[in-house]
Design a protein around this motif. Structure first.
Motif, PDB file in Angstrom:
ATOM      1  N   ILE A   1      12.425 -21.645   3.356  1.00 40.17           N
ATOM      2  CA  ILE A   1      11.642 -22.821   2.942  1.00 40.17           C
ATOM      3  C   ILE A   1      12.445 -23.495   1.837  1.00 40.17           C
ATOM      4  N   ASN A   2      12.907 -24.697   2.112  1.00 40.98           N
ATOM      5  CA  ASN A   2      13.748 -25.423   1.151  1.00 40.98           C
ATOM      6  C   ASN A   2      14.908 -24.552   0.672  1.00 40.98           C
TER       7      ASN A   2
ATOM      8  N   LEU B   1       2.377 -25.565   2.136  1.00 37.00           N
ATOM      9  CA  LEU B   1       3.391 -26.559   2.480  1.00 37.00           C
ATOM     10  C   LEU B   1       3.221 -27.838   1.669  1.00 37.00           C
TER      11      LEU B   1
ATOM     12  N   ASP C   1       8.836 -30.807   2.956  1.00 38.08           N
ATOM     13  CA  ASP C   1       9.449 -29.472   2.952  1.00 38.08           C
ATOM     14  C   ASP C   1      10.401 -29.337   4.137  1.00 38.08           C
TER      15      ASP C   1
END
Length: 101
Positions: A71-72, A86, A90
């Motif tokens: 995630i990122n 979220l 993202d």
């Protein structure tokens, strides 16, 4: 009411084969009463994007072992995994580390 969320989803390492061979997807999750989290995203991906063999992507209510989730650019284990809420814009990456032979 939470606003719709725009996400960039990436599938790699063979995972893209489950999504018509397409690695990059820009999706918008519809607004809903509570914030979107990763658990809900996986359900949404299964219902709306996964064309075949969902067992190669999900197991129970999470991703199957052997799929790395970022995630990122950070490992989702550091972000709370299924509980991660979220945010708009993202970048979520799913990379299969399993290679058949």
């Amino acid at each position: 009411m939470a606003a719709p969320i725009a996400l960039h989803l990436e599938f790699g390492g063979g995972a893209e084969l489950l999504f018509d061979g397409v690695k990059d997807h820009h999706v918008t999750l519809p607004s809903q009463s509570e914030p979107w989290d990763m658990k809900q995203l996986l359900v949404w991906i299964q219902r709306n994007m996964l064309k075949e063999r969902p067992e190669l992507f999900v197991q129970g209510d999470t991703v199957r072992p052997g799929i790395l989730v970022l995630i990122n650019d950070a490992d989702w284990e550091l972000m709370g995994e299924l509980e991660y809420q979220l945010q708009d814009q993202d970048n979520v990456v799913f990379i299969s580390t399993l290679h058949g032979g």
